[in-house]
Design an enzyme around this catalytic site. Structure first.
Site, PDB file in Angstrom:
ATOM      1  N   LYS A  97      -6.823  -4.708  -2.937  1.00  0.00           N
ATOM      2  CA  LYS A  97      -7.440  -5.336  -1.764  1.00  0.00           C
ATOM      3  C   LYS A  97      -8.409  -4.370  -1.091  1.00  0.00           C
ATOM      4  O   LYS A  97      -8.105  -3.192  -0.923  1.00  0.00           O
ATOM      5  CB  LYS A  97      -6.349  -5.787  -0.777  1.00  0.00           C
ATOM      6  N   CYS A 155      -1.783  -2.359   7.849  1.00  0.00           N
ATOM      7  CA  CYS A 155      -1.836  -3.286   6.705  1.00  0.00           C
ATOM      8  C   CYS A 155      -0.632  -4.218   6.622  1.00  0.00           C
ATOM      9  O   CYS A 155      -0.765  -5.358   6.166  1.00  0.00           O
ATOM     10  CB  CYS A 155      -2.031  -2.504   5.415  1.00  0.00           C
ATOM     11  N   ASP A 172       0.795  -1.249   0.000  1.00  0.00           N
ATOM     12  CA  ASP A 172       0.000   0.000   0.000  1.00  0.00           C
ATOM     13  C   ASP A 172       0.822   1.291   0.000  1.00  0.00           C
ATOM     14  O   ASP A 172       0.461   2.258   0.696  1.00  0.00           O
ATOM     15  CB  ASP A 172      -0.964   0.006   1.199  1.00  0.00           C
TER      16      ASP A 172
END
Ligand code: TIU
Length: 232
Positions: free
Chosen positions: A132, A165, A27
């Site tokens: 995601k 994450c 990310d």
């Protein structure tokens, strides 16, 4: 013949086979690293994540040179928010929630500028990009199938944020049998104390979730030793 490398790490050395190892970059999106995106909408100082970019870039270059499988992930949602739980959308500043317009387009929405990976870490053609909807990279994605198809056993993990994450993905991966090496300076958090605690939690109890090492320890192991200079 396996291309094995041993990396000094906490809680102890980790031996990996480069041909069964993937670099997973979590990310590193403008929505988390730049002003006006999702991270800032949650009340965070996004400048705290910038330090992770150069170590991620070095890992990416080394992984590419060594021929490792490279996986980039992006957190985000469909434009109609059909994959965004209302409980997630309801959080954050009332006028800057997931799906609301911002300076980088709609916040945390696929296809918008803010959803892009930062230019320094842009995926190369052929690299895997996993979109995601959750914090973990295995939840509601094809990541498990990609890794199984390639015979991957170990993951070198970096990205943001350490305790959200990155941690969720490492926990998911650990339960699926992967050995995870988290690269400490290539991760970042809006909360330095959470970053430190998150890393400590991974390596504690004999490596309850995996291993932790700085990029300075990981890069020499990943960098190819069979390159042209040696062959010449
Ligand atoms: N808020 C925060 O720390 N992180 C996230 O929302 N997502 C990721 O960590 N990628």
């Amino acid at each position: 013949m396996p291309r094995t490398r041993t990396i000094p790490a906490e809680p102890g050395p980790l031996t990996i086979d480069l041909d069964a190892t993937a670099l997973v970059i979590i990310d590193m999106q403008r929505d988390f690293l730049e002003p006006g995106g999702f991270g800032e909408s949650l009340g965070n100082d996004v400048s705290l994540l910038a330090a992770a970019v150069p170590p991620c870039r070095a890992l990416l270059a080394a992984a590419r040179a060594a021929g490792l499988l490279v996986v980039h992930t992006r957190e985000g949602h469909a434009p109609d928010l059909s994959d965004a739980p209302p409980a997630k959308v309801a959080r954050g500043a009332p006028r800057a929630r997931i799906g609301d317009p911002g300076p980088m387009g709609r916040i945390l929405i696929r296809g918008e500028a803010g959803h892009d990976i930062v230019p320094d870490l842009a995926p190369a053609p052929g690299e895997i990009v996993i979109d995601k909807p959750g914090k973990g990279a295995f939840y509601a994605t094809g990541l498990a199938a990609v890794l199984a198809e390639r015979g991957i056993a170990s993951l070198i993990v970096c990205g943001v944020t350490t305790e959200v994450c990155v941690h969720t993905t490492v926990r998911e991966a650990n339960d699926r049998g992967y050995r995870c090496l988290v690269v400490s300076d290539a991760c970042g958090s809006y909360f330095p104390a959470f970053h430190e605690a998150g890393l400590a939690m991974i390596a504690a109890q004999g490596g309850i979730f995996g291993w932790v090492a700085p990029s300075a320890a990981v890069l020499p192991a990943v960098a190819p030793v069979d390159g042209p200079s040696r062959a010449a």
